[in-house]
Scaffold this active site. Structure first.
Site, PDB file in Angstrom:
ATOM      1  N   ASP A 167      -5.636  -6.633  -2.432  1.00  0.00           N
ATOM      2  CA  ASP A 167      -4.552  -5.772  -1.955  1.00  0.00           C
ATOM      3  C   ASP A 167      -3.949  -6.207  -0.636  1.00  0.00           C
ATOM      4  O   ASP A 167      -2.745  -6.078  -0.409  1.00  0.00           O
ATOM      5  CB  ASP A 167      -5.036  -4.319  -1.840  1.00  0.00           C
ATOM      6  CG  ASP A 167      -6.002  -4.131  -0.680  1.00  0.00           C
ATOM      7  OD1 ASP A 167      -7.017  -4.849  -0.632  1.00  0.00           O
ATOM      8  OD2 ASP A 167      -5.736  -3.273   0.174  1.00  0.00           O
TER       9      ASP A 167
ATOM     10  N   ASP B 112      -8.307  -8.414   2.693  1.00  0.00           N
ATOM     11  CA  ASP B 112      -9.710  -8.370   2.312  1.00  0.00           C
ATOM     12  C   ASP B 112      -9.879  -8.920   0.905  1.00  0.00           C
ATOM     13  O   ASP B 112      -8.965  -9.480   0.324  1.00  0.00           O
ATOM     14  CB  ASP B 112     -10.220  -6.930   2.392  1.00  0.00           C
ATOM     15  CG  ASP B 112      -9.253  -5.980   1.693  1.00  0.00           C
ATOM     16  OD1 ASP B 112      -9.054  -6.127   0.476  1.00  0.00           O
ATOM     17  OD2 ASP B 112      -8.664  -5.113   2.371  1.00  0.00           O
TER      18      ASP B 112
ATOM     19  N   TYR C 184      -8.004   4.204   0.352  1.00  0.00           N
ATOM     20  CA  TYR C 184      -6.824   4.647  -0.400  1.00  0.00           C
ATOM     21  C   TYR C 184      -7.060   6.066  -0.916  1.00  0.00           C
ATOM     22  O   TYR C 184      -7.164   6.296  -2.119  1.00  0.00           O
ATOM     23  CB  TYR C 184      -6.512   3.674  -1.540  1.00  0.00           C
ATOM     24  CG  TYR C 184      -5.991   2.343  -1.030  1.00  0.00           C
ATOM     25  CD1 TYR C 184      -4.666   2.205  -0.618  1.00  0.00           C
ATOM     26  CD2 TYR C 184      -6.821   1.235  -0.940  1.00  0.00           C
ATOM     27  CE1 TYR C 184      -4.181   1.002  -0.126  1.00  0.00           C
ATOM     28  CE2 TYR C 184      -6.359   0.023  -0.453  1.00  0.00           C
ATOM     29  CZ  TYR C 184      -5.033  -0.084  -0.047  1.00  0.00           C
ATOM     30  OH  TYR C 184      -4.567  -1.283   0.445  1.00  0.00           O
TER      31      TYR C 184
ATOM     32  N   GLU D 100      -2.135  -7.031   9.580  1.00  0.00           N
ATOM     33  CA  GLU D 100      -2.599  -7.163   8.190  1.00  0.00           C
ATOM     34  C   GLU D 100      -1.431  -6.986   7.224  1.00  0.00           C
ATOM     35  O   GLU D 100      -0.656  -6.032   7.341  1.00  0.00           O
ATOM     36  CB  GLU D 100      -3.684  -6.139   7.874  1.00  0.00           C
ATOM     37  CG  GLU D 100      -4.304  -6.344   6.490  1.00  0.00           C
ATOM     38  CD  GLU D 100      -5.507  -5.449   6.242  1.00  0.00           C
ATOM     39  OE1 GLU D 100      -6.267  -5.741   5.291  1.00  0.00           O
ATOM     40  OE2 GLU D 100      -5.692  -4.462   6.973  1.00  0.00           O
TER      41      GLU D 100
END
Length: 628
Positions: A79, A82, A231, A476
Site C-alpha cells: 500500500d 511498508d 486502516y 511516505e
C-alpha cells in the site's frame, strides 16, 4: 502505511496566495507527470515480477503469501512504504485507477500511457480475484503492521509475518467487500473492450461481493482487528454499499442497482451526508458524483427526485472545495487543500479528480454549479483542480515537487523500505529486520533507488515540509495518492477538446477488433437519406465487437443529423429490434427523445447515441419533430 485520523475537515483558513502564485510557473509537463505516476505502481508490486517490469531495481517478493492459509495470495500491491498488503486501500486504488481510465482513457492513449494504466489495474484485479476464493470469503490483509513496522527490510528479504486475514459470513466486512465489488465492477468496464472474458469474470466476482456485503453486514475491522491501527473503518460500511451499487450500475445498466441507489439513498446516507472529503474510507462524495452523472445522462428513471438529493450533496462537496459553500475546506497559505497532517495529499488528489470530472459533466450538460456564494462556471472547477496539481508539481511556496522524480527539486529521503535500501540486484546480501534500521533507515542521504512517480504525504497546514526518512507523516507515499491523480493529469494533458463526458466512454483499441456481424453495415453505411420530406439523416456504424460465452456482441454508434436550415426540436425516435442497453437518449414510454443536456439541434448539427446487442442494427425511425 498510513493512518486515518477521523472525518472532519478543520475549517476557517483563507486561501491567501493563489492570486500571488503565478499560474504560469505553469507550463508543467502533465504527460511526463502522468507517465511517472503510473510507473510508481510497478515499484509497489508484490509477487513474481513480469519480464516487462520497468522498475528494474525491484525483485520478486511475497512468494509464499497465503500458503499458510491454503490459498494463493501472491501478487497485488504494497500500500505505501511498508510490506503489508491491505485489501481496503488496494481495492480503492483499483477503483480510482479504473475510473480515471473510464473518463480519460483517450487522453491516456494520446500520451502513450493507456496500456501501462490498464496493466496497473490488472495487476490489482488479478490479486483481488485470488483474494475472493468463495462467494462469502474475501481475504483483506496479508502481513500485519505491527510486526512489519518492527523491521526495516526490502520486500525481497522480509522475514515478518505473512499471515492472511479474511472476512466471511460469520465475520463480515461490508466495507471491504463493497469496495472490492466496486473495484471489480469498475475494472470490468475497461476490460469489456480489451478482454471480454476477463471482464465477465470480474463482473461475476463483483455480483458475489456485493451480495456478500449487503447480506452479511458489519465493519471489516471488527473482523480483521489487526487493521484497526492502520486502516480503521471510521465511516462504517453504508457508503461502500452505495458505492458498489453505483459501480455495478455503471458496469451493467442493471436497474436493480439503480433502484438500490434510489431505495436506499436515505437510509444509507447517500442523500443525507454532506461531505468535505473523499478517500479510501469515506466514499459518499464519490457516490454522489456518480449518481449526479446518471441524473445528467437521463438515467435516473423513477428515481429522479432522490437522485437530485444526491446531486445536491455532490455540489456541496464541490462548493466546499472551491471555498464558496457554507462549510469550506481548509487550505494552506499556499492554496493546498488541507485535511490532516498525516498523508494529506491523498485528499488533495481525490478531491481534484472529483472536481475535474464534475467540471466536465456540467460542461457537457450545459449547466453551472450553484454555490451559497454565487454561481460557478464549469471551467472554474477545472481551474481549481489544476491549481492543486500545479502545487503538487512545484508551484508552491517551497518551489518543490511532491512527486518523486518530477522537476529539479523533489523528496530524496522517502519513507519507503524498498527505495531506501540498496537493490537486491546490486547487493544481494541479506538485510536483517533490525539491521535495516541501523544501516539504511537512519542513513542521512538520498535513497539509493529513485521511487519515480511516488506522491508523498506532502506539507503541513503552513506549507512546511521536512524531507527526512523518519518523517513518515510527510514523506511516505501511497498507491491511493496516485490513483485519482492519473485521471486529472490525463485530462490536463488532453486540454480542452470539447469531448462529451456524458456519453459512454470510448477507449482506443489496443488490439485488433473482432470481425463484424454478417448482416451489420460497414462503418458509415446504413444511412437514412435526408430529403425535403425528411430533413433528418440517420447513420449507424459498428465501432467494436467482442465474444462472450460463445455469443458475439456489437457496439453500434448512431448519429442523427439535422440536414435542414432550421432548428430541430421535439424530435421523437422509434427504435425497434433493439436487444440491449442504449446510451445517449432519454426514453419515455415506447419512444426516445433528446438527452437531458440537449434541447434542440441547430442546422447541420448532430446528436449521437450508442447501443450494444448481439444482432444486426436496430431499426431507427423518426416519428415526430418540429423545425423552427
Amino acid at each position: 502505511m498510513l493512518k486515518n485520523l477521523g472525518l472532519c475537515f478543520s475549517m476557517g483558513s483563507l486561501f491567501l496566495l493563489i492570486a500571488i502564485l503565478p499560474l504560469a510557473l505553469a507550463g508543467h509537463d502533465y504527460r511526463q507527470a502522468l507517465s511517472k505516476s503510473i510507473l510508481f505502481f510497478e515499484a509497489q508490486r508484490s509477487g513474481y515480477l513480469p519480464r516487462n517490469q520497468r522498475v528494474q531495481w525491484r525483485g520478486h517478493s511475497g512468494l509464499n503469501d497465503g500458503k499458510i492459509s491454503g490459498v494463493d495470495l501472491v501478487g497485488g500491491y504494497y500500500d505505501a512504504g511498508d510490506n503489508v498488503k491491505f485489501g481496503l486501500p488496494m481495492a480503492f486504488t483499483v477503483t480510482m485507477m479504473s475510473w480515471s481510465i473510464i473518463e480519460y482513457g483517450k487522453q491516456m492513449a494520446s500520451s502513450g500511457e493507456l496500456g501501462h494504466a490498464i496493466s496497473a489495474v490488472k495487476w490489482g484485479t488479478d490479486y483481488l480475484i485470488k483474494a475472493h476464493p468463495q462467494p462469502y470469503v474475501l481475504y483483506g490483509e496479508v502481513g500485519d503492521g505491527n510486526t512489519d513496522h518492527y523491521c526495516w527490510q526490502r520486500p525481497e528479504d522480509m522475514t515478518t509475518s505473512r499471515a492472511a486475514y479474511r472476512i466471511d459470513a460469520s465475520h463480515p466486512g461490508s466495507d471491504l467487500a463493497g469496495e472490492t465489488a466496486a473495484a471489480m465492477a469498475a475494472a470490468s468496464v475497461i476490460f469489456r473492450r480489451y478482454n471480454p472474458s476477463y471482464s465477465a469474470e470480474l463482473l461475476k466476482h463483483a455480483y458475489q461481493l456485493f451480495d456478500f456485503a449487503n447480506k452479511y453486514r458489519g465493519k471489516y475491522d471488527s473482523s480483521i482487528t489487526v487493521a484497526q491501527k492502520y486502516y480503521r473503518s471510521v465511516s462504517g460500511y453504508a457508503d461502500e454499499l452505495l458505492w458498489a451499487a453505483a459501480w455495478l450500475y455503471k458496469a451493467t445498466n442493471n436497474y436493480y442497482y439503480l433502484n438500490y441507489l434510489g431505495n436506499n439513498g436515505n437510509s444509507l446516507g447517500g442523500t443525507g451526508w454532506a461531505m468535505t472529503e473523499f478517500g479510501w474510507d469515506v466514499k459518499y462524495a464519490g457516490v454522489q458524483t456518480l449518481v449526479a452523472k446518471f441524473l445528467m445522462q437521463g438515467k435516473s428513471g423513477h428515481n429522479t427526485a432522490i437522485f437530485r438529493k444526491y446531486q445536491e450533496k455532490a455540489e456541496f462537496f464541490m462548493c466546499s472545495c472551491l471555498g464558496k459553500g457554507t462549510r469550506n475546506v481548509q487550505r494552506t497559505p499556499g492554496g493546498l487543500i488541507f485535511r490532516q497532517r498525516w498523508n494529506n495529499m491523498q485528499f488533495v488528489t481525490s478531491a481534484s479528480f472529483l472536481l475535474t470530472v464534475y467540471s466536465d459533466y456540467l460542461s457537457s450538460a450545459g449547466k453551472i454549479l450553484r454555490c451559497a456564494s454565487g454561481n460557478v462556471a464549469p471551467s472554474q472547477l477545472l481551474s481549481f483542480a489544476k491549481s492543486q496539481v500545479d502545487y503538487i508539481l512545484g508551484d508552491n511556496p517551497r518551489a518543490t515537487s511532491y512527486m518523486v522524480g518530477y522537476g529539479n527539486s523533489f523528496p530524496r529521503e522517502v519513507h519507503h523500505r524498498a527505495a531506501s535500501i540498496v537493490s537486491i540486484k546490486q547487493n544481494p546480501s541479506f538485510v536483517s529486520c533490525r539491521g535495516g534500521y541501523a544501516t539504511w533507515f537512519s542513513r542521512k542521504a538520498s535513497d539509493p533507488n529513485l521511487l519515480t512517480g511516488a506522491l508523498v504525504g506532502g506539507p503541513d497546514a503552513y506549507d512546511n515540509f521536512a524531507d527526512q526518512r523518519d518523517n513518515h507523516e510527510q514523506t511516505e507515499p501511497a498507491t491511493y495518492n496516485n490513483a485519482p491523480l492519473l485521471g486529472t493529469l490525463a485530462r490536463l494533458h488532453g486540454g480542452n477538446r470539447g469531448y462529451n463526458q456524458l456519453r459512454p466512454a470510448e477507449l482506443l483499441s489496443l488490439k485488433p477488433i473482432a470481425s463484424q456481424p454478417k448482416h451489420a453495415p460497414k462503418p458509415g453505411t446504413n444511412p437514412a437519406p435526408a430529403s425535403s420530406a425528411n430533413p433528418i439523416a440517420i447513420v449507424q456504424k459498428v465501432t467494436t465487437s467482442w465474444i462472450s460465452k460463445g455469443k458475439t456482441y456489437y457496439r453500434y454508434s448512431t448519429k442523427v443529423t439535422n440536414k435542414s436550415s432550421k432548428k430541430l426540436k421535439n424530435m421523437k425516435l422509434s427504435i425497434s429490434k433493439l436487444h440491449g442497453p442504449l446510451w445517449g437518449l432519454t426514453k419515455s414510454g415506447d419512444f426516445y427523445f433528446f438527452p437531458a443536456w440537449i434541447n434542440s439541434l441547430a442546422a447541420g448539427r448532430s446528436v449521437e447515441f450508442v447501443y450494444i446487442h448481439s444482432s444486426s442494427p436496430a431499426e431507427v425511425t423518426v416519428s415526430n419533430y418540429t423545425l423552427v
